[in-house]
Enzyme design. Structure first.
Site, PDB file in Angstrom:
ATOM      1  N   ARG A  65       7.872 -13.184   1.220  1.00  0.00           N
ATOM      2  CA  ARG A  65       7.711 -11.975   2.265  1.00  0.00           C
ATOM      3  C   ARG A  65       7.439 -12.269   3.458  1.00  0.00           C
ATOM      4  NH1 ARG A  65       3.037 -12.100   3.508  1.00  0.00           N
ATOM      5  NH2 ARG A  65       3.210 -10.000   4.236  1.00  0.00           N
TER       6      ARG A  65
ATOM      7  N   ASP B 161       8.321  -5.908  11.843  1.00  0.00           N
ATOM      8  CA  ASP B 161       9.486  -6.318  11.113  1.00  0.00           C
ATOM      9  C   ASP B 161      10.805  -5.860  12.080  1.00  0.00           C
ATOM     10  OD1 ASP B 161       7.454  -5.485   9.049  1.00  0.00           O
ATOM     11  OD2 ASP B 161       9.041  -6.866   8.109  1.00  0.00           O
TER      12      ASP B 161
ATOM     13  N   ASN C 237       6.760  -1.483  11.101  1.00  0.00           N
ATOM     14  CA  ASN C 237       5.977  -2.504  10.369  1.00  0.00           C
ATOM     15  C   ASN C 237       5.479  -1.638   8.935  1.00  0.00           C
ATOM     16  OD1 ASN C 237       4.605  -5.083  10.254  1.00  0.00           O
ATOM     17  ND2 ASN C 237       2.526  -4.035  10.553  1.00  0.00           N
TER      18      ASN C 237
HETATM   19  O1  MRU Z   1       6.901  -6.068   2.690  1.00  0.00           O
HETATM   20  P1  MRU Z   1       6.428  -7.220   3.441  1.00  0.00           P
HETATM   21  O2  MRU Z   1       5.200  -7.796   2.892  1.00  0.00           O
HETATM   22  O3  MRU Z   1       7.432  -8.125   3.875  1.00  0.00           O
HETATM   23  O4  MRU Z   1       5.875  -6.803   4.785  1.00  0.00           O
HETATM   24  C1  MRU Z   1       5.482  -7.598   5.747  1.00  0.00           C
HETATM   25  C2  MRU Z   1       4.961  -6.807   6.982  1.00  0.00           C
HETATM   26  O5  MRU Z   1       5.195  -5.620   7.093  1.00  0.00           O
HETATM   27  C3  MRU Z   1       4.365  -7.606   8.182  1.00  0.00           C
HETATM   28  O6  MRU Z   1       3.418  -7.183   8.809  1.00  0.00           O
HETATM   29  C4  MRU Z   1       5.470  -8.096   9.081  1.00  0.00           C
HETATM   30  O7  MRU Z   1       6.564  -8.542   8.338  1.00  0.00           O
HETATM   31  C5  MRU Z   1       5.058  -9.019   9.977  1.00  0.00           C
HETATM   32  S1  MRU Z   1       4.807 -10.501   9.328  1.00  0.00           S
HETATM   33  C6  MRU Z   1       4.436 -11.624  10.607  1.00  0.00           C
END
Ligand code: MRU
Length: 355
Positions: A47, A240, A250
């Site tokens: 993730r 994101d 995010n």
């Molecule tokens: O649901 P996730 O764990 O994939 O979400 C991750 C995030 O929101 C991070 O802050 C984002 O992807 C940036 S990672 C460098």
């Protein structure tokens, strides 16, 4: 500094560290089918936006490598199924679609130039490896730009996990902190646990602890208290998807941190690669927000903490651009008005051959 390795291309297949099991266990799987890579992305074995992009690129390479197609036309038909399967895993992080688009462009270029299927397979494997290598270089550059704006001494708050586990490099937000610490800044990190999936408690705390960077874990409902009373010098998080006007999606909870940071005069920064920009959408209202299962809210790692009731689980929220003091990228620091600064950085990205 400890840099976790969430993903690696090997001759045996794509090796991923199972992030669902951290910090209790360090277990890796080797995936040999692209469908399993897609499942691993959907189920959060891997993730974090940039790491999802790397996984998607490797998933495409794996699918092509294992294809039994006898002709270019057969491979082309399979290729679009591979892209489609990987595209349906997680909707918010634009890095996923960026990586698929890049692999698709490379495939299209190759298939107009050559019909040697083995050549196409090996070039696409190299392309996926390059995506990974570039993420490492990108993180280093983001880290150097961002470190300049970190306080010399004091508290920095983050959210979720934007470390090595989330990118395949040194991380974006945690990369900024790592570089600042390497430069001699005395930073202590405030880590909100990041309910419901606990990426802060499970992953960010694990990475910082392994790197010997001082941290304090807090629950999400302590964020306002610490921004008000804790002398926090800065907040830095990942992203994101960043819309053309700078509105940024995010992890859920980021928006409330940004609003509270403004209230208490703490600069709120985003650290993200240019591949996270989505200049096709004018504002954050157009960002698709992933809805995940309510069981991730009513249960923690399989243990029920609420009755069997309806629970909401938007996995991301959008922070309006007005709360963002600056966006650190591998090409420089963007500031308001973001419509201009992001477009300039993106144009620079097109004209440059390397990161
Ligand atoms: O649901 P996730 O764990 O994939 O979400 C991750 C995030 O929101 C991070 O802050 C984002 O992807 C940036 S990672 C460098």
């Amino acid at each position: 500094m400890y840099v976790a390795q969430p993903i690696e291309w090997t001759d045996r297949g794509v090796v991923m560290l199972d992030q669902r099991r951290l910090p209790a266990e360090e277990i890796s799987y080797t995936y040999t089918a692209y469908q399993d890579v897609a499942k691993a992305i959907r189920e959060m074995v891997i993730r974090g936006a940039p790491a999802i992009g790397v996984a998607a690129a490797m998933g495409v390479a794996l699918g092509v490598k294992n294809s039994t197609a006898k002709s270019l036309d057969e491979l082309r038909a399979e290729f679009s199924v591979i892209l489609d399967t990987l595209a349906k895993t997680r909707p918010t992080a634009v890095d996923l679609f960026w990586a698929l688009d890049r692999m698709n462009r490379r495939f299209t270029e190759l298939s107009t130039q050559a019909s040697d299927l083995n050549k196409i397979k090996s070039v696409l494997i190299e392309e996926a490896k390059s995506v990974h290598a570039e993420k490492r270089a990108t993180d280093e550059a983001i880290g150097h730009f961002g470190a300049e704006l970190m306080p010399q001494d004091g508290l920095v708050m983050t959210q979720c996990n934007a470390g090595a586990l989330a990118t395949g490099g040194i991380g974006t937000a945690l990369g900024v902190i790592q570089v600042a610490v390497e430069q001699g800044k005395k930073i202590h990190v405030l880590v909100p646990e990041t309910r419901p999936y606990l990426q802060g408690a499970r992953l960010t705390a694990w990475e910082l602890h392994r790197s010997n960077i001082p941290l304090t874990l807090i629950t999400d409902n302590m964020v306002g208290h610490f921004l008000k009373t804790g002398n926090v010098g800065a907040v830095v998080t990942g992203a994101d998807r960043i819309a053309a006007n700078g509105d940024t999606a995010n992890k859920i909870g980021t928006y409330q941190i940004a609003v509270l940071a403004r209230e208490h005069h703490v600069p709120f920064y985003i650290a993200a690669p240019v591949s996270t920009f989505d200049l096709s959408i004018p504002s954050g209202e157009h960002i698709p927000i992933e809805e995940r299962s309510s069981a991730e809210v009513t249960q923690i790692q399989g243990i029920r903490i609420a009755p069997d009731v309806r629970a909401a689980h938007p996995a991301f929220d959008v922070t309006p651009n007005r709360y963002i003091a600056a966006i650190f990228t591998e090409r420089g620091v963007a500031r308001a008005p973001y419509g201009d600064s992001l477009a300039a950085l993106a144009a620079h990205a097109h004209s440059a051959s390397t990161v």
